[in-house]
Design a protein around this motif. Sequence first.
Motif, PDB file in Angstrom:
ATOM      1  N   UNK A 176       0.723  -1.233   0.171  1.00 37.31           N
ATOM      2  CA  UNK A 176      -0.120  -0.060   0.309  1.00 37.31           C
ATOM      3  C   UNK A 176       0.914   1.266  -0.341  1.00 37.31           C
ATOM      4  N   UNK A 177       2.150   0.735   0.354  1.00 41.89           N
ATOM      5  CA  UNK A 177       2.852   2.203   0.664  1.00 41.89           C
ATOM      6  C   UNK A 177       3.206   2.535  -0.399  1.00 41.89           C
ATOM      7  N   UNK A 178       4.208   1.565  -1.324  1.00 44.01           N
ATOM      8  CA  UNK A 178       4.599   2.178  -2.536  1.00 44.01           C
ATOM      9  C   UNK A 178       3.998   2.126  -3.839  1.00 44.01           C
ATOM     10  N   UNK A 179       2.675   1.605  -2.998  1.00 41.69           N
ATOM     11  CA  UNK A 179       1.754   1.803  -4.384  1.00 41.69           C
ATOM     12  C   UNK A 179       1.974   3.120  -3.951  1.00 41.69           C
ATOM     13  N   UNK A 180       1.317   4.091  -2.891  1.00 43.94           N
ATOM     14  CA  UNK A 180       1.104   5.299  -2.766  1.00 43.94           C
ATOM     15  C   UNK A 180       2.249   6.401  -2.788  1.00 43.94           C
ATOM     16  N   UNK A 181       3.110   5.827  -2.525  1.00 40.93           N
ATOM     17  CA  UNK A 181       3.988   6.847  -2.918  1.00 40.93           C
ATOM     18  C   UNK A 181       5.726   6.604  -2.560  1.00 40.93           C
ATOM     19  N   UNK A 182       5.713   5.297  -3.814  1.00 39.50           N
ATOM     20  CA  UNK A 182       6.970   5.372  -4.477  1.00 39.50           C
ATOM     21  C   UNK A 182       7.461   5.249  -5.940  1.00 39.50           C
ATOM     22  N   UNK A 183       6.121   4.470  -6.501  1.00 38.25           N
ATOM     23  CA  UNK A 183       5.740   4.506  -7.760  1.00 38.25           C
ATOM     24  C   UNK A 183       4.593   5.007  -8.125  1.00 38.25           C
TER      25      UNK A 183
END
Length: 163
Positions: free
Chosen positions: A82-89
Amino acid sequence: MRVGKIENFGAAKSAVAAQAAAIEDPVRRLFVALPRPIRFLGVGGLGLITDLAVFTAIIGHGVPPLAARLVSLAVATLVTWRLNRALTFDRSGRRPADEAMRYATVAAAAQAVSYAVFAALVVTVSRATPQLAVLCGAATGAAVSYSGQALFAFRPNQPAKSA
């Protein structure tokens, strides 16, 4: 005339600044200003904290470390997805279900590496400190994960070329 690396860097930096300014969410705006590998490490750090906290809580209830790690990895994967989807990529342009399957595939490979390193250490040299084995496994799995997420799971969808 060829554009030098310094001019390219300046153009890239202003593009990132413009992208960050267009984002209304202040947390996302802060993260977009950071280079993607730094964002990935930040999200991974939160995932590692989640992994260690869940792992420690479970072994505190007498569950064997090898079984506890399977549960802690699953919880940490949900957090980092969830965090990578929202903040990283950036958005890949794929249907969410397709992207989730790609993420799961990469996560499974990275976790297999992480778990193998963890298991090898916890049954040999790190039996008394299984958290150290968690850290070593996580560091090894992070390299596999970043490469796979950037090159496969969140890679922008390219429309099919017509002949």
